[in-house]
Motif scaffolding. Sequence first.
Motif, PDB file in Angstrom:
ATOM      1  N   HIS A  82      16.164  11.441  -8.806  1.00 44.07           N
ATOM      2  CA  HIS A  82      16.382  10.859 -10.311  1.00 44.07           C
ATOM      3  C   HIS A  82      17.239  12.703 -11.065  1.00 44.07           C
ATOM      4  CE1 HIS A  82      17.420  11.464 -14.511  1.00 44.07           C
ATOM      5  NE2 HIS A  82      17.808   9.930 -15.021  1.00 44.07           N
ATOM      6  N   GLN A 113      21.033  14.349 -10.474  1.00 47.16           N
ATOM      7  CA  GLN A 113      21.453  14.302 -11.917  1.00 47.16           C
ATOM      8  C   GLN A 113      22.253  15.774 -11.141  1.00 47.16           C
ATOM      9  OE1 GLN A 113      21.080  12.963 -15.272  1.00 47.16           O
ATOM     10  NE2 GLN A 113      22.633  15.157 -15.878  1.00 47.16           N
ATOM     11  N   SER A 114      21.634  16.877 -10.556  1.00 46.30           N
ATOM     12  CA  SER A 114      21.959  17.858 -10.515  1.00 46.30           C
ATOM     13  C   SER A 114      23.391  17.647  -9.205  1.00 46.30           C
ATOM     14  CB  SER A 114      20.843  18.688  -9.774  1.00 46.30           C
ATOM     15  OG  SER A 114      21.059  19.915  -9.376  1.00 46.30           O
ATOM     16  N   ILE A 127      26.032  13.437 -13.512  1.00 39.09           N
ATOM     17  CA  ILE A 127      25.697  12.487 -13.934  1.00 39.09           C
ATOM     18  C   ILE A 127      24.827  12.281 -13.341  1.00 39.09           C
ATOM     19  CG2 ILE A 127      27.424  12.421 -15.042  1.00 39.09           C
ATOM     20  CD1 ILE A 127      27.978   9.530 -13.084  1.00 39.09           C
ATOM     21  N   ALA A 128      23.623  11.067 -14.341  1.00 34.48           N
ATOM     22  CA  ALA A 128      22.363  10.175 -14.642  1.00 34.48           C
ATOM     23  C   ALA A 128      22.496   8.991 -13.123  1.00 34.48           C
ATOM     24  CB  ALA A 128      21.927   9.883 -15.041  1.00 34.48           C
ATOM     25  N   GLU A 140      23.570   6.404 -14.621  1.00 33.30           N
ATOM     26  CA  GLU A 140      24.840   6.544 -15.715  1.00 33.30           C
ATOM     27  C   GLU A 140      26.186   5.872 -14.922  1.00 33.30           C
ATOM     28  OE1 GLU A 140      26.747   9.927 -18.123  1.00 33.30           O
ATOM     29  OE2 GLU A 140      25.293   9.726 -17.318  1.00 33.30           O
ATOM     30  N   TYR A 141      25.944   6.568 -13.354  1.00 35.09           N
ATOM     31  CA  TYR A 141      27.188   6.746 -12.372  1.00 35.09           C
ATOM     32  C   TYR A 141      27.101   5.168 -12.481  1.00 35.09           C
ATOM     33  CZ  TYR A 141      29.561   7.081  -7.881  1.00 35.09           C
ATOM     34  OH  TYR A 141      30.460   7.219  -6.854  1.00 35.09           O
TER      35      TYR A 141
END
Length: 315
Positions: free
Chosen positions: A230, A234-235, A239-240, A243-244
């Motif tokens: 996770h 995100q990095s 986006i998480a 969410e993607y």
Amino acid sequence: MADPLAQIVALLQPGAPFSKCVTGSGPWRVRRTQSPNPYYVAVLKGSLRYRDHQLGEIIVNAGDFILIPFAQDFMMWSEAPSRESDMVINPVILPGGGYRVGRIDGPADMRALVGYCIFQSDDAALLSSLLPQMVVVRGEYRLAMVMQLLGEEALGNKPAREVVLQHLLEVLLIEALRSTAEPGQSPGLLRGLCDDRLAGAIRAMHAAPGRSWSVAILAREAAMSRSGFHARFQSVVGIAPMEYLTAWRLALAKNLLRKRDASVAEIARQVGYSSASAFSVAFQRETGMPPVRYAREAVAAAATDEAAQYEGAIA
């Protein structure tokens, strides 16, 4: 496995409707405070310098291509030393339709194609946000061939020149997007696809968007712990993971609704929702309208565009 970049490029519907050939000689500077669409520069001869507040300064040489998805307040200037007094306010328009900056007389020491790209998809803002802050492509053989064709076409005056230029620029854009050798340090899909761990999870989501994915299952695809996956997603992507996945599912759903080839319930199943009602709630939260209304308005808009094109063809 699915090819995420190819799928996203297909949904973006990229085009390059505006381009111009710019030649330069001696010292010159050009500044733009706003670019409403992604901006590109393809250097055909010589070199120039590019700088903006976020990315700093880079040198763009002959054969190089840069794409800036969100270009704001940037400047380009000559390889020759220049001053503020060399700023070009109104470039000279040449008889053949090109633009000249710097000295008007003498041979040009720089030639470039510059212009705007457009993404015609309803999800252009979302999908283009998955690109890095700048795409820089150097030394790619396939890209060099397209650049050579572009240069020859830009200098010529053959029939249908503008049409050929537009299609070549579209090919150039797609080649640049899939050339991930230098994806840059900013988060984005290109960087995620270059990550050995994340690439497998991203491809799995694209290959089976209807599967009941969770962060834990995706982490197993990446051979990582749940928390590590996770944080890394995100990095790197920006986006998480879920969410993607949601964004991709809804982008696919919009495309299917525009085609009108399946019912709302079938589309919901294809993109991973347990019921048509659950899909409708998520879709309305994202778009502000239910799926049926979206499909109806999309069809009406397409019919209007088709009628306008037909009228233009016979006018």
